[in-house]
Design a protein around this motif. Sequence first.
Motif, short mmCIF file in Angstrom:
data_model
loop_
_atom_site.label_atom_id
_atom_site.label_comp_id
_atom_site.label_asym_id
_atom_site.label_seq_id
_atom_site.Cartn_x
_atom_site.Cartn_y
_atom_site.Cartn_z
N ARG A 104 68.87 55.41 38.84
CA ARG A 104 69.12 53.99 38.55
C ARG A 104 70.03 53.83 37.33
O ARG A 104 70.71 52.80 37.19
N THR A 110 73.15 49.94 41.84
CA THR A 110 72.49 48.66 41.56
C THR A 110 70.98 48.77 41.64
O THR A 110 70.27 48.08 40.89
N SER A 111 70.48 49.61 42.52
CA SER A 111 69.03 49.81 42.64
C SER A 111 68.78 51.08 43.42
O SER A 111 69.65 51.56 44.16
N ASP A 303 60.53 48.23 41.07
CA ASP A 303 61.85 48.84 41.22
C ASP A 303 62.05 49.51 42.57
O ASP A 303 63.15 49.43 43.16
N LYS A 306 62.05 46.67 45.36
CA LYS A 306 63.29 45.91 45.24
C LYS A 306 64.42 46.62 45.95
O LYS A 306 65.25 46.00 46.64
N ALA A 307 64.50 47.93 45.81
CA ALA A 307 65.57 48.70 46.44
C ALA A 307 65.45 48.68 47.96
O ALA A 307 66.47 48.64 48.67
#
Length: 513
Positions: A104, A110-111, A303, A306-307
């Motif tokens: 990251r 970005t993710s 995290d 979100k990805a």
Amino acid sequence: MAHLGSGRRRLLAVPIGLALTASLGVLPAMTASAATLDGVAATASDYTGPKLSYVVNLERTGPGTAKQVTKAIEAVGGTVVHAYEQIGVIVAHSQNPDFAKQIRAAKGVTSAGATRTAPLSPVQTTEEGSTQVLTADEAAKAAAEAAPGQEPLEPNQWDLRKIKADEAHAINLGSSKVTVGVIDTGVDDTHPDLAPNFSKEQSANCVGGVADQTDGAWRPYADGSDHGTHVAGTIAAARNGVGISGVAPGVKVAGIKVSEPGTSLFFTEAVVCGFVFAAEHNIQVTNNSYYVDPWYFNCKDDDDQKALVEAIGRATKYAERKGTLNVASAGNSNWDLAGESIVDTTSPDDATPVTRTIDPRKCLDLPTQLPGVVSVSATGDQGLRSYYSSYGLGVIDVAGPGGDKWQVPDTPDKNGRVLSTLPGGGYGYKQGTSMAGPHVAGVAALIKSKHPNFTPAQVQAALKAEADEMACPDKVYDATGALVDATATCKSYGTQTGYYGAGLINALRAVKW
């Protein structure tokens, strides 16, 4: 939404020996010193932790954009499985327990997140509302009542008549230039009701994140689920004097297998592959009767999750830009997806679940809650929301017949579930939003057949415009078969309701639209 059997799969929670942190397993320590992006690069063999799969989302898309990030992935002990540069998503493997955190920080990312919480071990799964196989006596009884022009088992297909698909077929069976891709557990293309309409050229196995078009790779595993084959029959079983009829018996159907061997788990890398494959193989509609594992809901404040949202969202949007309409089932948990909170006790389903309370407006059920995806709730023969179907005002777009054992139809078999094809040439009944979705996908294929230049947004608008408006009911069945008050849970705004969206799809109106 699927899965399986009843529409949305429910899995047994099987501990597989890894304690969990917030979103990743507690992994064994690395054997070498920790890698950095600036110092001496580590190699994948420097790590002894369990191998996990990851998606890495890039800032830019297009040819050559993955080159720099590929080097960064290798520098922190990862290996690239496949780079989908057209959407800026890389699928990678690593045994580095800090891989996601380290990548990251790389330039151009970005993710990034793990697509699972633990190394996959085959587990025994259960299917809600498991398949009821059609018996020879039931088949003979239906065939004896078939009218001229009907398929032998069509008298038991209350669902076709509910959406006037039988009447639509007298006008338009659908075009062979239109293909519906069944992103699912695999499709048995040798079934006599599917073989006439099956497209091998548009079929693949996407498990692992890379499309495999080896002959038969799209078929269910030998010990696998019958779910994808059942879904395919509802969409496009041929009118050929054998068995049943699909909603759009003149269109093509393709199988895109995304479920892991020995399980009914659908991970992000396979689903991303499925959408991109469909987009690049001229598939006009995809049916998605599942949710993406291991999280029932993916929260953007995590995290890893979100990805996953970003990667799958990019894939569905890419498919839309290439002309593909994506249809998805809303789920079988009787949840209000537009409510303030849901208690999820099922996630992660690839290890030991933990109880968490989520806000479904912020934590998404994938892919059904993604923008542009047609979200489908389920109804039974009486037109009431099926007792298991999830719902939500502003979430549900349209409703389709998914079956309900408490809503008994006047058919030879008196079975309120949906009859369709099974692997090996058989037929059987299932209920669930998994069964509702393919009815909608079939009607979408009929619309696309009549209006080949329609964009996905225009097909979706037509689905809603041709639907039969349905008001909130006073009562619905619960899981015990009792009629209970529905006024507190069914919300409406204008002609839209949380139970049915724009209403129950209408195939006859669709072919006349």
